[in-house]
Design a protein around this motif. Structure first.
Motif, short mmCIF file in Angstrom:
data_model
loop_
_atom_site.label_atom_id
_atom_site.label_comp_id
_atom_site.label_asym_id
_atom_site.label_seq_id
_atom_site.Cartn_x
_atom_site.Cartn_y
_atom_site.Cartn_z
N UNK A 35 0.87 -1.22 -0.01
CA UNK A 35 0.03 -0.01 -0.13
C UNK A 35 0.81 1.21 0.03
N UNK A 36 0.68 2.30 -1.06
CA UNK A 36 1.56 3.35 -0.79
C UNK A 36 0.94 4.64 -1.26
N UNK A 37 1.36 5.52 -1.19
CA UNK A 37 1.02 6.96 -1.16
C UNK A 37 0.05 7.29 -2.66
N UNK A 38 -1.17 7.35 -2.30
CA UNK A 38 -2.00 7.60 -3.59
C UNK A 38 -1.65 8.74 -4.46
N UNK A 39 -1.29 9.84 -3.57
CA UNK A 39 -1.08 11.07 -4.53
C UNK A 39 0.35 11.01 -5.41
N UNK A 40 0.93 9.83 -5.38
CA UNK A 40 1.97 9.75 -6.27
C UNK A 40 1.45 9.69 -7.69
N UNK A 41 0.28 9.05 -7.83
CA UNK A 41 -0.55 8.92 -9.20
C UNK A 41 -1.26 10.07 -9.63
N UNK A 42 -1.47 10.75 -8.69
CA UNK A 42 -2.27 12.24 -9.14
C UNK A 42 -1.54 13.38 -9.79
N UNK A 43 -2.22 14.30 -10.25
CA UNK A 43 -1.40 15.58 -10.96
C UNK A 43 -0.52 16.19 -9.88
N UNK A 44 0.48 16.91 -10.59
CA UNK A 44 1.52 17.55 -9.75
C UNK A 44 0.95 18.38 -8.65
N UNK A 45 0.01 19.28 -8.74
CA UNK A 45 -0.58 19.76 -7.42
C UNK A 45 -0.81 19.41 -6.02
N UNK A 46 -1.18 18.13 -6.15
CA UNK A 46 -1.42 17.20 -5.13
C UNK A 46 -0.24 16.52 -4.62
#
Ligand SMILES: [Zn+2]
Length: 294
Positions: free
Chosen positions: A275-286
């Motif tokens: 289980x890893x940081x979901x924000x790593x797959x989101x747009x740069x701003x996140x």
């Protein structure tokens, strides 16, 4: 002849332009599919490891098969690092033309914050003996869903946000429920009113859906090569196991089923069963709040 040759040339170029445009768009499309997440080698992060010019037969980390993808004519392993990973040197095992090689990489330390939560339903903190049977059974089902492996080639490693709302609890928090230490927070919580649509962040196939003791109504999407996303505490699920979903398709609605203090989506991203940081797959701003060093 010479007089008309230039206009003729231009005319042929214009005629061919749509074809060039199509090839250009195809190339852009491919590079989008191959866009890599950031190298963020911390517990709960991702190691992006270059493998060379041709596709390996297999890559594994801690005996789990690892996602491999191509970007700009090079192959990369995208390794999910569990929150329990020790900082220090680690090894990726790569089988390439039947030869086994080891690639070393370093995992840096990261200190996650601590949070205390008060749960009114004491049973959700210290379950009754009869709840334990159910919890153990469900742990197996959830574990199996997160271990899914489907050989998909063009995987999108860029996700859209599955629900519009406030990030109410970050990934990796070291949590205490009613003063008792529990496992760290394995997902990102997004608070939104009950009934808010939850959308598939990328294409995939529904592995499983269920109603679980802690997670409530839950959906798992398999995006391929061990990349699985999980959606918990839903009010309603709009999909069933085996369905394929498109990016942006509604899969259910935000609810407060399972162990919750209010309506929110718990969103987990799993890679090679980590289980890893979901924000790593989101747009740069996140990703800005993660303060990833270049
Ligand atoms: Zn959560």
């Amino acid at each position: 002849m010479g007089k008309y040759s230039v206009p003729l040339k231009i005319l042929t170029m214009i005629k061919r332009a749509p074809l060039f445009l199509i090839f250009f768009l195809m190339a852009v499309g491919n590079s989008y599919a191959g866009n890599l997440p950031r190298h963020y080698p911390v517990p709960g992060g991702i190691a992006v490891i270059e493998l060379g010019r041709h596709a390996p037969d297999k890559a594994t980390f801690n005996k789990n098969k690892v996602l491999v993808t191509q970007s700009n004519q090079k192959w990369y392993a995208i390794v999910g690092l569990p929150l329990s990973t020790r900082p220090g040197k680690h090894k990726l095992l790569v089988t390439d033309k039947k030869r086994l090689k080891q690639i070393s990489f370093v995992v840096n330390d990261k200190q996650y914050q601590t949070q205390h939560i008060n749960i009114k339903d004491k049973r959700k903190v210290n379950p009754y003996a009869k709840d334990m049977d159910r919890i153990i059974k469900e742990k197996k089902i959830i574990g199996n869903a997160l271990k899914s492996w489907t050989p998909v080639k063009n995987i999108s490693l860029q996700f859209d946000l599955p629900v519009q709302g406030r990030f109410s609890s970050p990934f990796g928090l070291r949590r205490f429920f009613n003063k008792q230490a529990r496992r760290p927070h394995s997902g990102l919580d997004i608070a939104a009113p009950e009934g808010t649509p939850v959308l598939a962040p990328a294409p995939g196939r529904i592995v499983n859906t269920g109603d679980y003791f802690f997670n409530g109504n839950t959906i798992f999407i398999d995006h391929g090569q061990g990349l699985i996303t999980m959606y918990c505490h839903l009010k309603r699920t709009a999909v069933k196991a085996g369905d394929t979903v498109e990016r942006g398709q509604e899969i259910g609605t935000v609810g407060m089923t399972g162990r919750v203090t209010g309506p929110h989506l718990h969103w987990s991203v799993s890679l090679n069963n980590a289980r890893i940081e979901p924000k790593l797959f989101l747009a740069q701003q996140y990703q800005d709040t993660l303060q990833i060093k270049p």
